[in-house]
Every structure is written in C-alpha cells, then in structure tokens.
Design a protein around this motif. Structure first.
Motif, short mmCIF file in Angstrom:
data_model
loop_
_atom_site.label_atom_id
_atom_site.label_comp_id
_atom_site.label_asym_id
_atom_site.label_seq_id
_atom_site.Cartn_x
_atom_site.Cartn_y
_atom_site.Cartn_z
N TYR A 129 59.62 -76.73 -27.58
CA TYR A 129 60.30 -75.49 -27.17
C TYR A 129 59.33 -74.49 -26.56
N GLN A 171 52.62 -72.04 -37.88
CA GLN A 171 54.08 -72.02 -37.71
C GLN A 171 54.74 -71.76 -39.06
N PHE A 224 66.84 -74.14 -40.20
CA PHE A 224 65.86 -73.10 -40.54
C PHE A 224 66.07 -71.81 -39.77
N ASN A 270 65.47 -65.75 -32.96
CA ASN A 270 64.86 -64.89 -33.97
C ASN A 270 65.27 -63.43 -33.78
N TYR A 287 55.84 -61.33 -37.06
CA TYR A 287 56.20 -62.69 -37.51
C TYR A 287 55.67 -63.74 -36.53
N TYR A 302 62.86 -77.77 -44.63
CA TYR A 302 64.05 -77.65 -43.78
C TYR A 302 65.24 -78.31 -44.47
N VAL A 314 56.73 -76.59 -37.43
CA VAL A 314 56.98 -77.35 -36.19
C VAL A 314 55.70 -77.83 -35.49
N1 GLU Z 1 57.83 -70.11 -34.62
C1 GLU Z 1 58.90 -70.90 -35.06
C2 GLU Z 1 60.17 -70.10 -35.14
O1 GLU Z 1 60.18 -69.09 -35.75
C3 GLU Z 1 58.57 -71.48 -36.40
C4 GLU Z 1 59.37 -72.64 -36.58
C5 GLU Z 1 58.93 -73.54 -37.68
O2 GLU Z 1 57.75 -73.90 -37.78
O3 GLU Z 1 59.82 -73.90 -38.43
O4 GLU Z 1 61.16 -70.47 -34.59
#
Ligand code: GLU
Length: 549
Positions: free
Chosen positions: A153, A189, A222, A292, A318, A370, A388
């Motif tokens: 992504y 992450q 998540f 987010n 974040y 998750y 991730v």
């Molecule tokens: N930076 C990612 C997000 O907030 C983290 C995702 C992850 O590692 O689960 O979408």
C-alpha cells in the motif's frame, strides 16, 4: 574475619582505580574464604581453567560467556572489562588478552552477578547452545517458505526484499541469539501499538487510558471503521486504539518532544542504540491515510478523544511511531523487557511497571495478531504483535522475547514464515501458556539443564531404590523410566536396593526382568553388594534367580 571488597584488592595487589563501583550484593565478604556466596571459587576456577595452565585467558572467558548467549558488548560486562584491563600479564603481547589467575578470577566473580550466574549455569536457559541450535533448525525449515505477499500500500514497503528473514531472541537474563538478516532495520508499523499502549498507561494510569480504549478483541479488521458499544476503540492493538494511545501520551508536551519521548523510551526498552526513523515511510503513510483519518473523525464525532485533541497532529504522531525503525536484535530485547515485567535485561533498569506490562501482554494475547488473534492464542498460547512490515514480536513471559522479521504476509496480514516458526516453537517447547499443566517432558522445557532430562529420572530411581520406596519406583516406571539405567558410576536400582537390603524392591525389580548382573564402575554387582551389606535373604533371592557370583 569480615572485610570489605577493598581488603581483597589490597591483599591481592590488584586494586582497580577508586572510581570503579561494586556490585553492592557483594560489598561485604569473608576475607580468606574460598566459598563466596555459596560458590567454591577453586572448584569453579578449575572447571573452566585449562588443567595444564593455572590461568584462563580473558578471551577464553569471553568465549564461555558468548556460548551462553552473553555478548561481549553487553553493558553489564563493563565492570569486568575495566577490571581485566588492570591485569598486567598479557598473552602473546596481545593487550586485549590477559592471564586471569585465581585471585583475579575471584575478584571478577565477586563483582559480577552475571558472570557468577553464567558460570554456575544459573541463567534462565541453562543449556543455551541447544536452544540456539533449535532456533537455527527452525529458522532453516521456515526460510524455504515462499508463500505470502509483501504489503504494497506504500512503495517503501513494496520495495523491501522478500527474502529478508531474521530471528532474534533475548532471554530475561539477557542471553541473546540471532540468525539471518538481524542487523537490517525495518519499520515497527503495528508492533509499535503495544509499546504506545504501555507508554500511555505509564503516563496516565490504566484507568484513564481505558476510559478511552476498550479491552475486547474486535473480531474485525485492524483498520475497520468500527467502535465498541461505548463508542471507543475496541482495544489498543488495532488502529483506532493506537491512534487513541497517541492522543493520550504526554499531552502537555509539544509534538516534537512527544516523539522524542517515544524514541527515548524505545531505546531504553531495547537497552541499546537509538532507533531510526524512516521519513519516506512516514510521508507515504501520511499520504495514504484516508482510512486512519476516517477512523479519527469517527472517534471525534463520538467524543472518544480527550478534550483538546488535535486530530491531524495525533494522526501524524501515530504515522511517525509506525515509521520508527529497529532491527530484530533490538526488537528481541524489547520483547525480553516485556517478558521481564518491564525491566530491561541488559541494563537492569525498570522501564515499565509490572501492571503496565501485565495489561499489555494480556491484550497482545487476545488481540495482537489481527483477525488471527484467537487462533494464534489457541495454537501458540503466547502474547504477540505483528505489523505489516513483516515484523512479529513474540513474548514468552518470564523467559524471553522473540523478534521475527520476514516481509511476505498472509491474507490476514501476518508474517508467513513467522507464523510457521511459532508453530514449530510451540511443538518443540512447552511455551504455550497451557502446555505442561500436567507433567512436562523435560526435553520440551527450555529451562532444563543439559543432562537434567536424562539424569533427573535416573537419580530419582536410584534414590528410591536405596530408600526402598517402591511406590516411587512404580510411578517412575509408569512415566517410562528404564529400570536398567545406571548413574554416572553405572550403579543401577538393583545395586542400591541389594546394598541396602530392600528385598521387596529387589523382588519387584526381578519381576520386571531387569539385568541381574550389571557391573558398576568398580566391577561390583548387586549380589556382591548384598553380600557386603550382609543381607542374606537378598543374596539368596538373587542366587535363586541366577545372579552370577
Ligand atoms: N501504518 C499502518 C496503518 O496504520 C500500520 C498497519 C499495521 O502494521 O497493521 O495502517
């Protein structure tokens, strides 16, 4: 006569500089005593010293520590290094390699709990080389797995080499082992989420934090646009919860200082160098953050945030936390700090309170993987958090932290090789929270000493035979113990039962068809032992059944 540690240095003429400090548990000792803190120095020294020499080289000493997983760069060894520098005698004109003779050895033992515990086998993993070998085998078995897909992504994650694979462990005593690409940095992450949760609790207390974040697994993705029945994030391990943790941490500081605070805390947790920050990942995260942002707006609409929360700043904070980079080695130490109830094993400094860590591990167990969290808790039974980037932080409470990094992810978002590594680990060792509630096969207990498995049962058998405890012998037989096994001197249960005249045990052993004529180290047999003990009935019984005289 009681004396202080200084007395010893004076006597042995090895006084270190006065600026050196001492391990205060050893501040007062008996002056001439060869037994220090229950350790016989001469015996211990002989056990590691080449018999032809009367010294051990400092290089050999570091090697012994290294085999037990204690690294040369371990900060707890600083005092020892300083002391060794004061020793005059070099080996082969190598100023780094010194001759450590017994008096110096005693001084080293006195000043280092770590050295003492390592040499007497009192670390959390007594047989560390075996564990390291198992980790290596499990690593090799899982390295060949080719399934999974890298997160794409953002381009920074999509470009990572999918073959990268690292496994690092660190025990609660700071024993370390790493294999693969453990020196490569990767982004935290989602593995930052448990850390943010701990930091928020330390800052505001559990109650305030849970005024804003729930405690239940969400059963959803998540980053799902969903809140619990109180209109709060379900838990701190999903995006909404981690964004909330960020809103809570150090609200009184400006955003730069808040970020510094996170970086410094992670450094303290890892007992090592400052973590890096990947600015490109941060910028990409910020650019692709619609979900987010949506989550944050949803939470604001429901009044979930503390008053005066700046939404954009909180989200950026974040994303920055997700973009912090560590390597597997540092992450393993972070895991070990959690396994050690918040005390970093390398620095012995408390970073988080017991309760903070207990809460965090509970939620990692129920919510850390998750949508696979329930199955992971069922199969592996350990608190863990994946991200991730392919990072996977696993904690074996009271024992060790494990960091796994391998970028290809399964459909749920967990690191494929990491999951298989955990499967193998839970098969090989009784690490699952509920494994071993009954009797544990000690080969599956990583805390067992090298010969403990084999000799524990033999010693129990021999001891029961010599006291005539038939019930215990029967219990050991039921547990699969071989009645013909001998101890280090080849003495068997039959030798001991015959020597002590326990005829009921001798009868039982004959019924179980044990060898009637085993020879011990000195050539002695059960019948000769019975004769020596003047146990005529036993001699007769053995004779009737054909024991050779
Ligand atoms: N930076 C990612 C997000 O907030 C983290 C995702 C992850 O590692 O689960 O979408």
């Amino acid at each position: 006569m009681e004396n202080t540690i200084h007395g010893i240095f004076e006597k042995e003429n090895q006084a270190p500089s006065s600026s050196q400090t001492f391990d205060n548990t050893t501040a007062v000792i008996l002056y001439d005593d060869d037994n220090i803190l229950g350790i016989n120095i001469s015996d211990l020294f002989t056990s590691i010293c080449n018999p032809k020499k009367n010294y051990i080289s400092s290089h050999e000493l570091w090697n012994i520590l290294d085999r037990m997983g204690i690294r040369y760069e371990d900060p707890r060894l600083e005092e020892l290094k300083k002391y060794i520098q004061t020793i005059k005698q070099e080996i082969d004109s190598d100023s780094t390699n010194k001759k450590i003779r017994k008096p110096d050895f005693r001084n080293l033992i006195l000043r280092s709990t770590l050295l003492r515990n390592t040499l007497i086998g009192n670390l959390s993993i007594p047989d560390f080389p075996s564990l390291a070998q198992s980790i290596q085998e499990m690593y090799n078995k899982t390295k060949i797995i080719q399934e999974g897909k890298i997160a794409d992504y953002i381009p920074q994650l999509a470009r990572v080499d999918p073959n990268m694979y690292a496994v690092s462990i660190c025990t609660v005593d700071g024993q370390r082992f790493s294999i693969g690409d453990f020196a490569e940095d990767f982004c935290l992450q989602s593995t930052c989420k448990p850390l943010l949760y701990c930091i928020a609790q330390e800052d505001l207390g559990e109650e305030k934090v849970h005024h804003h974040i729930g405690l239940e697994p969400s059963g959803l993705g998540f980053n799902e646009l969903s809140l619990d029945r109180n209109n709060l994030p379900h838990n701190p391990m999903i995006n909404a919860g981690a964004i909330m943790s960020c809103s809570l941490i150090k609200q009184e500081l400006n955003i730069a200082d808040r970020f510094d605070f996170i970086i410094n805390t992670i450094q303290k947790l890892s007992g090592g160098k400052k973590p890096n920050f990947n600015n490109a990942v941060y910028l990409s995260e910020r650019q692709t953050a619609d979900r987010n942002f949506a989550l944050a707006h949803f939470m604001r609409e429901k009044n979930a945030f503390p008053p005066n929360t700046d939404l954009t700043q909180t989200l950026e904070f974040y994303f920055q936390c997700c973009s912090i980079e560590v390597n597997a080695e540092s992450m393993a130490v972070i895991g070990a700090t959690l396994a050690n109830s918040g005390i970093c094993p390398l620095t012995d400094k408390r970073i988080f309170k017991d309760r903070t860590v207990q809460n965090c591990l509970s939620l990692m167990l129920s919510c850390g993987m998750y949508d696979y969290s329930g199955e992971f808790a069922f199969k592996i039974g350990l608190p863990a958090k994946s991200g991730v980037s392919g990072a996977l932080l696993v904690v074996i409470p009271g024992l060790m932290g494990i960091a796994i990094w391998s970028p290809p992810l399964d459909k749920i978002g967990n690191c494929v090789r990491g999951l298989e590594f955990c499967n193998l680990l839970a098969k090989r060792y009784n690490v699952h929270k509920y494994d071993g509630l009954g009797s544990i096969d000690s080969t599956r207990n990583p805390k067992s000493k090298r010969y403990e498995t084999k000799y524990r049962d033999i010693m129990a058998l021999i001891a029961s035979a010599s006291t005539g405890d038939l019930h215990e012998i029967q219990r050991l037989v039921a547990a699969g113990v071989n009645l013909n096994q001998g101890d280090y001197d080849y003495r068997t249960a039959l030798h001991l039962a015959a020597a002590e005249g326990h005829i009921h045990v001798v009868k039982y052993l004959i019924d179980r068809k044990v060898n009637l004529n085993p020879r011990d180290r000195w050539g002695g047999t059960p019948i000769s032992d019975a004769k020596k003990g003047k146990h005529e009935e036993v001699v007769e019984l053995l004779r009737v059944y054909g024991a050779i005289e």
